[in-house]
Design an enzyme around this catalytic site. Structure first.
Site, PDB file in Angstrom:
ATOM      1  N   ARG A 187       2.114  -5.495   5.239  1.00 38.16           N
ATOM      2  CA  ARG A 187       0.561  -5.826   5.099  1.00 38.16           C
ATOM      3  C   ARG A 187       0.318  -7.389   5.228  1.00 38.16           C
ATOM      4  O   ARG A 187       1.848  -8.155   5.005  1.00 38.16           O
ATOM      5  CB  ARG A 187       0.445  -5.719   3.445  1.00 38.16           C
ATOM      6  CG  ARG A 187      -0.917  -5.839   2.775  1.00 38.16           C
ATOM      7  CD  ARG A 187      -1.076  -5.676   1.693  1.00 38.16           C
ATOM      8  NE  ARG A 187      -2.362  -5.617   0.988  1.00 38.16           N
ATOM      9  CZ  ARG A 187      -2.805  -5.609  -0.454  1.00 38.16           C
ATOM     10  NH1 ARG A 187      -1.882  -5.455  -1.207  1.00 38.16           N
ATOM     11  NH2 ARG A 187      -4.181  -5.958  -0.673  1.00 38.16           N
ATOM     12  N   GLY A 240       0.899  -1.027   0.046  1.00 41.63           N
ATOM     13  CA  GLY A 240       0.043   0.017  -0.104  1.00 41.63           C
ATOM     14  C   GLY A 240       0.806   1.389   0.196  1.00 41.63           C
ATOM     15  O   GLY A 240       0.373   2.345   0.248  1.00 41.63           O
ATOM     16  N   HIS A 299      12.032   1.045  -0.149  1.00 43.70           N
ATOM     17  CA  HIS A 299      11.712  -0.336   0.319  1.00 43.70           C
ATOM     18  C   HIS A 299      13.059  -0.799   0.907  1.00 43.70           C
ATOM     19  O   HIS A 299      12.909  -1.915   1.160  1.00 43.70           O
ATOM     20  CB  HIS A 299      11.396  -1.058  -0.779  1.00 43.70           C
ATOM     21  CG  HIS A 299      10.152  -0.914  -1.460  1.00 43.70           C
ATOM     22  ND1 HIS A 299       8.758  -0.563  -0.809  1.00 43.70           N
ATOM     23  CD2 HIS A 299       9.891  -0.807  -3.003  1.00 43.70           C
ATOM     24  CE1 HIS A 299       7.906  -0.423  -1.769  1.00 43.70           C
ATOM     25  NE2 HIS A 299       8.389  -0.386  -2.886  1.00 43.70           N
TER      26      HIS A 299
HETATM   27  P1  A3P Z   1      -3.573  -5.330  -4.523  1.00 42.74           P
HETATM   28  O1  A3P Z   1      -2.830  -5.721  -5.604  1.00 42.74           O
HETATM   29  O2  A3P Z   1      -3.981  -6.129  -3.537  1.00 42.74           O
HETATM   30  O3  A3P Z   1      -4.971  -4.772  -5.255  1.00 42.74           O
HETATM   31  P2  A3P Z   1       2.062  -0.726  -3.534  1.00 42.74           P
HETATM   32  O4  A3P Z   1       1.517   0.579  -3.710  1.00 42.74           O
HETATM   33  O5  A3P Z   1       2.772  -0.856  -2.317  1.00 42.74           O
HETATM   34  O6  A3P Z   1       2.652  -1.282  -4.788  1.00 42.74           O
HETATM   35  O7  A3P Z   1       0.809  -1.423  -2.965  1.00 42.74           O
HETATM   36  C1  A3P Z   1      -0.090  -1.876  -3.960  1.00 42.74           C
HETATM   37  C2  A3P Z   1      -1.503  -2.468  -3.477  1.00 42.74           C
HETATM   38  O8  A3P Z   1      -1.961  -1.418  -2.729  1.00 42.74           O
HETATM   39  C3  A3P Z   1      -2.220  -3.069  -4.485  1.00 42.74           C
HETATM   40  O9  A3P Z   1      -3.074  -4.202  -4.109  1.00 42.74           O
HETATM   41  C4  A3P Z   1      -3.062  -1.566  -4.664  1.00 42.74           C
HETATM   42  O10 A3P Z   1      -4.566  -2.253  -5.389  1.00 42.74           O
HETATM   43  C5  A3P Z   1      -3.352  -1.402  -3.309  1.00 42.74           C
HETATM   44  N1  A3P Z   1      -3.559   0.319  -3.366  1.00 42.74           N
HETATM   45  C6  A3P Z   1      -3.070   1.166  -4.096  1.00 42.74           C
HETATM   46  N2  A3P Z   1      -3.522   2.361  -4.031  1.00 42.74           N
HETATM   47  C7  A3P Z   1      -4.530   2.210  -2.954  1.00 42.74           C
HETATM   48  C8  A3P Z   1      -5.305   3.242  -2.165  1.00 42.74           C
HETATM   49  N3  A3P Z   1      -5.619   4.464  -2.420  1.00 42.74           N
HETATM   50  N4  A3P Z   1      -5.889   2.577  -1.045  1.00 42.74           N
HETATM   51  C9  A3P Z   1      -5.960   0.942  -0.729  1.00 42.74           C
HETATM   52  N5  A3P Z   1      -5.327   0.250  -1.670  1.00 42.74           N
HETATM   53  C10 A3P Z   1      -4.493   0.715  -2.580  1.00 42.74           C
END
Ligand code: A3P
Length: 320
Positions: free
Chosen positions: A154, A69, A132
């Site tokens: 997560r 996230g 990261h």
């Molecule tokens: P999913 O693949 O389970 O949908 P990161 O940003 O660390 O790359 O993580 C991506 C994950 O966060 C994805 O999960 C994405 O859909 C989710 N994500 C991105 N924007 C978000 C938001 N505004 N609120 C909640 N989840 C979000």
């Protein structure tokens, strides 16, 4: 990028030849540096910022495990810290036309990537960065100056599923997509981007227990459960608490709406745009749900992953 030999410094090449090599998710290989697995490009970025990044005491650093996230956290932190410059109801808010990764750059994947020498002159203060990088590998000045760090992780099962989807999108068309079984094996063995997942989380968890004033430890699921509570917590920790007046005006709700999955994922920039580092903005928005792993993992996989998590976090006070 594995093939773009010219972008790899002799120093990095030299180091790589002495590192353990594991199977990659996007490209062929990952390299283990200071206990964690990196792509070549990522490793070069880590080395460059370890060598060159000079933190300032007021810097705010957003750290996360990949796919926990990060995009959401960047949006929330940017909106909080800049809310006096950019009002959350503003039609011209930068979050409406820029992907959060462009507004809060990754140290090793953007600022110091591919031998780039970053120019910090246009950064407003406090500077907001993200990374990261595992705690053990953080640039020394971040630790010495005790910069404030927000750490986000997560549930490992959702992290794995999200990482699997994401890396398959990034994989060159010349390579077959990675099957979930292979992704699972590698993740469980710790061989994943910035993995082992559990060591990454534990590194920051332990630090957050020792220095709670410097490290705020957050979980994706907790923010989903109680977004207002966590947005307030984040604002307070970053040094930008909401005033009573803002609370009354509904600023907390407005900021959450601005940063929500539905809002961000439906913006033109995030539907069709690309990051300067090449990834499609849409690849950072998939489902944004808790528990999507139920659709992809078998009961044996779930049992095995849960067992590893229980074993790794035993006695730490951490639970998922
Ligand atoms: P999913 O693949 O389970 O949908 P990161 O940003 O660390 O790359 O993580 C991506 C994950 O966060 C994805 O999960 C994405 O859909 C989710 N994500 C991105 N924007 C978000 C938001 N505004 N609120 C909640 N989840 C979000």
């Amino acid at each position: 990028h594995e093939d773009q030999e010219e972008l790899i410094t002799p120093e990095c090449k030299d180091l790589m030849s002495s590192l353990s090599r594991g199977k990659g998710w996007v490209l062929i290989h990952l390299y283990q540096y200071q206990g964690f697995w990196h792509t070549t490009r990522q490793l070069q970025g880590v080395l460059a910022c370890q060598k060159m990044f000079q933190a300032q005491a007021t810097d705010l650093i957003l750290v996360s495990t990949p796919k926990s996230g990060t995009t959401w956290l960047k949006a929330m932190a940017f909106a909080i810290v800049n809310r006096n410059r950019y009002f959350c109801y503003d039609d011209h808010h930068p979050l409406l036309t820029n992907n959060p990764h462009e507004l809060v750059p990754f140290l090793e994947l953007k600022l110091y990537v591919d031998n780039n020498v970053p120019d910090f002159t246009n950064f407003v203060h406090p500077r907001l960065f993200s990374t990261h990088i595992p705690h053990i590998s953080l640039p020394e000045s971040i630790k010495d100056l005790k910069c404030k760090i927000v750490y986000l992780c997560r549930n490992p099962k959702d992290t794995l599923v999200s990482l699997w989807h994401f890396t398959n999108k990034l994989r060159p068309k010349t390579l077959e997509p990675l099957q979930i079984e292979e992704a699972f094996e590698r993740f469980c063995g710790g061989v994943s981007l910035y993995g082992p997942f559990w060591d990454h989380v534990l590194g920051y968890w332990k630090e957050s227990l020792q220095r709670p004033q410097s490290i705020l430890f957050l979980k994706y699921e907790d923010i989903r459960d109680a977004p207002k509570v966590h947005l307030r917590k984040l604002a307070e920790f970053l040094g930008y608490p909401f005033s009573l007046e803002e609370e009354k005006e509904g600023v907390v709700e407005e900021l959450l709406k601005l940063c929500s999955f539905d809002n961000l994922s439906n913006l033109e920039v995030n539907k069709v745009g690309k990051l300067s580092s090449g990834e499609e903005c849409s690849s950072f928005f998939r489902k944004g749900e808790v528990g999507d792993w139920t659709h992809y993992l078998t009961s044996e996989m779930i049992e095995q992953l849960d067992m590893i998590t229980t074993k790794m976090f035993k006695g730490s006070g951490l639970e998922f």
